[in-house]
Design a protein around this motif. Structure first.
Motif, PDB file in Angstrom:
ATOM      1  N   GLU A  17      20.656 101.581  40.293  1.00 17.14           N
ATOM      2  CA  GLU A  17      21.326 101.409  41.458  1.00 17.14           C
ATOM      3  C   GLU A  17      21.157 100.376  42.906  1.00 17.14           C
ATOM      4  O   GLU A  17      19.974  99.643  42.787  1.00 17.14           O
ATOM      5  CB  GLU A  17      20.997 102.966  42.384  1.00 17.14           C
ATOM      6  CG  GLU A  17      22.143 102.216  43.775  1.00 17.14           C
ATOM      7  CD  GLU A  17      21.591 103.645  44.861  1.00 17.14           C
ATOM      8  OE1 GLU A  17      20.607 104.081  44.415  1.00 17.14           O
ATOM      9  OE2 GLU A  17      22.351 103.191  46.107  1.00 17.14           O
ATOM     10  N   GLY A  76      24.892  98.013  49.036  1.00 19.13           N
ATOM     11  CA  GLY A  76      25.879  99.048  48.722  1.00 19.13           C
ATOM     12  C   GLY A  76      26.211  99.370  49.545  1.00 19.13           C
ATOM     13  O   GLY A  76      25.562  99.817  51.284  1.00 19.13           O
ATOM     14  N   LYS A 110      31.377  95.842  44.234  1.00 15.81           N
ATOM     15  CA  LYS A 110      31.807  97.007  43.452  1.00 15.81           C
ATOM     16  C   LYS A 110      30.030  97.429  43.170  1.00 15.81           C
ATOM     17  O   LYS A 110      29.856  96.894  41.971  1.00 15.81           O
ATOM     18  CB  LYS A 110      32.961  97.589  42.577  1.00 15.81           C
ATOM     19  CG  LYS A 110      34.630  97.470  43.393  1.00 15.81           C
ATOM     20  CD  LYS A 110      35.235  98.106  42.466  1.00 15.81           C
ATOM     21  CE  LYS A 110      36.362  97.732  43.398  1.00 15.81           C
ATOM     22  NZ  LYS A 110      37.669  98.502  41.674  1.00 15.81           N
ATOM     23  N   HIS A 140      28.072  99.389  41.788  1.00 11.59           N
ATOM     24  CA  HIS A 140      27.925 100.154  40.608  1.00 11.59           C
ATOM     25  C   HIS A 140      28.456  99.552  39.089  1.00 11.59           C
ATOM     26  O   HIS A 140      28.401  99.477  38.546  1.00 11.59           O
ATOM     27  CB  HIS A 140      28.502 101.613  40.552  1.00 11.59           C
ATOM     28  CG  HIS A 140      30.454 100.976  40.718  1.00 11.59           C
ATOM     29  ND1 HIS A 140      30.829 100.735  41.732  1.00 11.59           N
ATOM     30  CD2 HIS A 140      31.215 101.305  40.222  1.00 11.59           C
ATOM     31  CE1 HIS A 140      32.039 100.636  41.475  1.00 11.59           C
ATOM     32  NE2 HIS A 140      32.309 101.337  39.998  1.00 11.59           N
TER      33      HIS A 140
END
Length: 123
Positions: free
Chosen positions: A45, A60, A104, A106
């Protein structure tokens, strides 16, 4: 040769704070330098990174408002201040160079990373 020296992990109670440090060298400015984490049974992550091109910072979603990334140019050091920690933040945190980054998290792609430092959040 890219090198990382990470420090600052440890155990903390929920709601507590930890600051991670990463001394990094041997790379160009075409990266976003930051951190990803890896917890048992979970996928890697992205946590946060600091663009070496323009100083933009990225986080994040679950880190926004709690984590702050900063860089000391003179010391070649990147810091991750983590506040209001939760048990789900427990993971090994890796300092890394992000080759492809953006909002983004991810989708981030990593070229290099360090040996990792454990952060455990538990009462």
């Amino acid at each position: 040769q890219v090198q990382f020296v990470e420090s600052g992990g440890g155990s903390v109670q929920p709601g507590g704070s930890v600051r991670l440090s990463c001394v990094a060298s041997g790379f160009t400015l075409d990266y976003c330098i930051g951190w990803f984490r890896l917890a048992p049974g979970k996928e890697r992550e992205g946590v946060s990174c600091f663009s070496l091109r323009d100083g933009s910072t990225y986080y994040g979603d679950s880190m926004k408002g709690r984590f702050t990334i900063s860089r000391d140019n003179a010391m070649n050091t990147v810091y991750l201040q983590m506040n209001s920690l939760k048990p789900e933040d427990t993971a090994v945190y890796y300092c890394a160079l992000v080759r492809s980054w953006g909002i983004k998290v991810h989708l981030w792609e990593y070229d290099y990373w360090g040996q990792g430092t454990q952060v455990t959040v538990s009462s």
